[in-house]
Design a protein around this motif. Sequence first.
Motif, PDB file in Angstrom:
ATOM      1  N   ILE A 199      34.610  23.102  33.102  1.00  0.00           N
ATOM      2  CA  ILE A 199      33.784  24.212  32.633  1.00  0.00           C
ATOM      3  C   ILE A 199      32.770  24.519  33.735  1.00  0.00           C
ATOM      4  N   PRO A 200      32.923  25.657  34.422  1.00  0.00           N
ATOM      5  CA  PRO A 200      31.978  25.976  35.498  1.00  0.00           C
ATOM      6  C   PRO A 200      30.556  26.141  34.969  1.00  0.00           C
ATOM      7  N   SER A 207      32.672  32.259  26.458  1.00  0.00           N
ATOM      8  CA  SER A 207      31.957  31.755  25.285  1.00  0.00           C
ATOM      9  C   SER A 207      32.772  30.722  24.507  1.00  0.00           C
ATOM     10  N   ILE A 208      34.081  30.875  24.454  1.00  0.00           N
ATOM     11  CA  ILE A 208      34.898  29.893  23.737  1.00  0.00           C
ATOM     12  C   ILE A 208      34.881  28.562  24.481  1.00  0.00           C
ATOM     13  N   ALA A 209      35.018  28.624  25.798  1.00  0.00           N
ATOM     14  CA  ALA A 209      35.034  27.398  26.601  1.00  0.00           C
ATOM     15  C   ALA A 209      33.720  26.647  26.515  1.00  0.00           C
ATOM     16  N   ALA A 263      36.296  37.511  15.572  1.00  0.00           N
ATOM     17  CA  ALA A 263      36.002  36.212  16.184  1.00  0.00           C
ATOM     18  C   ALA A 263      34.528  35.876  16.045  1.00  0.00           C
ATOM     19  N   ARG A 264      33.662  36.851  16.267  1.00  0.00           N
ATOM     20  CA  ARG A 264      32.220  36.606  16.120  1.00  0.00           C
ATOM     21  C   ARG A 264      31.885  36.203  14.695  1.00  0.00           C
ATOM     22  N   ARG A 322      36.617  22.288  23.797  1.00  0.00           N
ATOM     23  CA  ARG A 322      36.853  21.264  24.811  1.00  0.00           C
ATOM     24  C   ARG A 322      37.487  20.020  24.187  1.00  0.00           C
ATOM     25  N   THR A 323      37.054  19.647  23.001  1.00  0.00           N
ATOM     26  CA  THR A 323      37.612  18.481  22.312  1.00  0.00           C
ATOM     27  C   THR A 323      39.088  18.687  22.012  1.00  0.00           C
TER      28      THR A 323
END
Length: 122
Positions: free
Chosen positions: A87-88, A67-69, A20-21, A75-76
């Motif tokens: 997203i906090p 990190s993804i959020a 993923a990274r 988000r889109t």
Amino acid sequence: MLQDRDLLSVQEARDMIKKARIAFEAAKKGDKTAEEILRHNFARIAKLILHAQKTFDCANTVICAGSIAATEEFRTILKEWGIDPIIPHMPPVYGACVKCTQHYADTDAETFDRNFNHTLPN
């Protein structure tokens, strides 16, 4: 390679994180294949969220952290699927710190927030 089961081994999870990274780094550099891999997997997460919402009769709002959020692309895609992500602005540990303070400290909320924010990296 992933086995056909529900849980991953620690090593499999670490291998997925490394991949993923690599995909995120390549996408940042403009790699179209990496961008498509991310978009595809973001859409899969959106489908899982929708399934959970139907299964548990939830609203269309979901709290996403990590990190993804934090990525605009994620988000889109959620919004494209009709999911309204929250997203906090505080790290996940914030809630545990609040609860601990409520039980063991004599600190008002304003002082706690000020002190907690002071500990966050810029």
